[in-house]
Write a protein that holds these residues in place. Sequence first.
Motif, PDB file in Angstrom:
ATOM      1  N   PHE A 157      32.904  48.245  31.017  1.00 52.43           N
ATOM      2  CA  PHE A 157      33.760  48.323  32.205  1.00 52.43           C
ATOM      3  C   PHE A 157      33.190  47.423  33.296  1.00 52.43           C
ATOM      4  N   THR A 158      33.855  46.323  33.530  1.00 49.26           N
ATOM      5  CA  THR A 158      33.330  45.348  34.477  1.00 49.26           C
ATOM      6  C   THR A 158      33.887  45.506  35.882  1.00 49.26           C
ATOM      7  N   GLY A 159      34.921  46.289  36.070  1.00 46.54           N
ATOM      8  CA  GLY A 159      35.511  46.452  37.389  1.00 46.54           C
ATOM      9  C   GLY A 159      36.589  45.416  37.646  1.00 46.54           C
ATOM     10  N   LEU A 160      37.490  45.736  38.544  1.00 49.58           N
ATOM     11  CA  LEU A 160      38.662  44.894  38.779  1.00 49.58           C
ATOM     12  C   LEU A 160      38.301  43.509  39.299  1.00 49.58           C
ATOM     13  N   LEU A 161      37.467  43.422  40.317  1.00 52.02           N
ATOM     14  CA  LEU A 161      37.144  42.103  40.876  1.00 52.02           C
ATOM     15  C   LEU A 161      36.251  41.295  39.947  1.00 52.02           C
ATOM     16  N   THR A 162      35.362  41.947  39.242  1.00 54.41           N
ATOM     17  CA  THR A 162      34.514  41.241  38.282  1.00 54.41           C
ATOM     18  C   THR A 162      35.368  40.702  37.138  1.00 54.41           C
ATOM     19  N   GLN A 163      36.403  41.456  36.793  1.00 55.35           N
ATOM     20  CA  GLN A 163      37.317  41.060  35.721  1.00 55.35           C
ATOM     21  C   GLN A 163      37.987  39.711  36.006  1.00 55.35           C
ATOM     22  N   VAL A 164      38.249  39.429  37.274  1.00 60.43           N
ATOM     23  CA  VAL A 164      38.994  38.210  37.624  1.00 60.43           C
ATOM     24  C   VAL A 164      38.091  37.075  38.111  1.00 60.43           C
ATOM     25  N   ALA A 165      36.791  37.279  38.071  1.00 63.03           N
ATOM     26  CA  ALA A 165      35.870  36.204  38.465  1.00 63.03           C
ATOM     27  C   ALA A 165      36.088  35.026  37.528  1.00 63.03           C
ATOM     28  N   GLY A 166      36.302  33.866  38.067  1.00 63.13           N
ATOM     29  CA  GLY A 166      36.507  32.674  37.260  1.00 63.13           C
ATOM     30  C   GLY A 166      37.943  32.430  36.843  1.00 63.13           C
ATOM     31  N   VAL A 167      38.845  33.350  37.157  1.00 58.89           N
ATOM     32  CA  VAL A 167      40.259  33.158  36.837  1.00 58.89           C
ATOM     33  C   VAL A 167      40.857  32.198  37.854  1.00 58.89           C
ATOM     34  N   THR A 168      41.595  31.217  37.379  1.00 62.92           N
ATOM     35  CA  THR A 168      42.228  30.249  38.270  1.00 62.92           C
ATOM     36  C   THR A 168      43.539  30.810  38.820  1.00 62.92           C
ATOM     37  N   ALA A 169      44.057  30.169  39.838  1.00 60.94           N
ATOM     38  CA  ALA A 169      45.337  30.579  40.413  1.00 60.94           C
ATOM     39  C   ALA A 169      46.453  30.454  39.377  1.00 60.94           C
ATOM     40  N   ASP A 170      46.392  29.407  38.569  1.00 58.28           N
ATOM     41  CA  ASP A 170      47.407  29.219  37.532  1.00 58.28           C
ATOM     42  C   ASP A 170      47.367  30.370  36.524  1.00 58.28           C
ATOM     43  N   LEU A 195      40.751  55.694  40.790  1.00 52.24           N
ATOM     44  CA  LEU A 195      41.513  55.744  39.545  1.00 52.24           C
ATOM     45  C   LEU A 195      42.534  54.614  39.485  1.00 52.24           C
ATOM     46  N   HIS A 196      43.161  54.334  40.593  1.00 46.61           N
ATOM     47  CA  HIS A 196      44.162  53.276  40.680  1.00 46.61           C
ATOM     48  C   HIS A 196      43.527  51.921  40.366  1.00 46.61           C
ATOM     49  N   ALA A 197      42.367  51.657  40.936  1.00 52.34           N
ATOM     50  CA  ALA A 197      41.665  50.390  40.666  1.00 52.34           C
ATOM     51  C   ALA A 197      41.279  50.293  39.194  1.00 52.34           C
ATOM     52  N   ALA A 198      40.833  51.395  38.614  1.00 41.37           N
ATOM     53  CA  ALA A 198      40.451  51.391  37.206  1.00 41.37           C
ATOM     54  C   ALA A 198      41.668  51.108  36.324  1.00 41.37           C
ATOM     55  N   TYR A 199      42.807  51.679  36.661  1.00 37.49           N
ATOM     56  CA  TYR A 199      44.031  51.405  35.907  1.00 37.49           C
ATOM     57  C   TYR A 199      44.347  49.909  35.953  1.00 37.49           C
ATOM     58  N   HIS A 200      44.340  49.336  37.157  1.00 38.46           N
ATOM     59  CA  HIS A 200      44.682  47.921  37.289  1.00 38.46           C
ATOM     60  C   HIS A 200      43.627  47.020  36.642  1.00 38.46           C
ATOM     61  N   ALA A 201      42.384  47.439  36.634  1.00 40.52           N
ATOM     62  CA  ALA A 201      41.347  46.670  35.923  1.00 40.52           C
ATOM     63  C   ALA A 201      41.696  46.605  34.439  1.00 40.52           C
ATOM     64  N   GLY A 202      42.142  47.708  33.877  1.00 37.17           N
ATOM     65  CA  GLY A 202      42.541  47.726  32.481  1.00 37.17           C
ATOM     66  C   GLY A 202      43.774  46.875  32.225  1.00 37.17           C
ATOM     67  N   ALA A 203      44.750  46.958  33.115  1.00 41.87           N
ATOM     68  CA  ALA A 203      45.964  46.157  32.962  1.00 41.87           C
ATOM     69  C   ALA A 203      45.643  44.669  33.034  1.00 41.87           C
ATOM     70  N   VAL A 204      44.806  44.298  33.983  1.00 35.17           N
ATOM     71  CA  VAL A 204      44.411  42.892  34.141  1.00 35.17           C
ATOM     72  C   VAL A 204      43.634  42.426  32.914  1.00 35.17           C
TER      73      VAL A 204
END
Length: 155
Positions: free
Chosen positions: A26-39, A131-140
């Motif tokens: 479980f890396t967390g929502l913001l860690t999950q998107v580190a390095g993701v580009t806008a595209d 809980l909401h952040a964890a859900y969205h981390a999984g969705a992302v």
Amino acid sequence: MTISSIDHYPGQLRQAFFGTHHLHWFTGLLTQVAGVTADEASRSVFHGGSVAAHLSHVAQCLKVVNETPSRPLSTVNWTEGWANARVSEEQWQVLLARVRVEVEELEQEVQSGAWLMHSDQDADTLWSQVLHAAYHAGAVAQILKYEQWIASNAV
């Protein structure tokens, strides 16, 4: 839930957004998107929300809780948060910073005692953000995995 259970809240909020070294899966929502580009963040999969839309929605939720903790959530226009499905690189960086700021503000409010718990409903509102952040981390995570699969199977 008892009001005293909020003592553990700041650490759980940080874990939901930034992950933990104890749980490598479980890396967390913001860690999950580190390095993701806008595209990459702007791509919509399964006719659903993009990564950017998920983060925009989470930022909106955190802002609502930070600004007016006792505001009835039924009065919020939740579709607004999903409107940012496509972002430029600059908008993406602003959105990431906005989520970080909202998380840090909520953490500080709780740690300082400014977010006084007057009822179990107040505590439930705070815990729901974890809980909401964890859900969205999984969705992302699923969106990003699907995008990787598509890229690796492109003909």
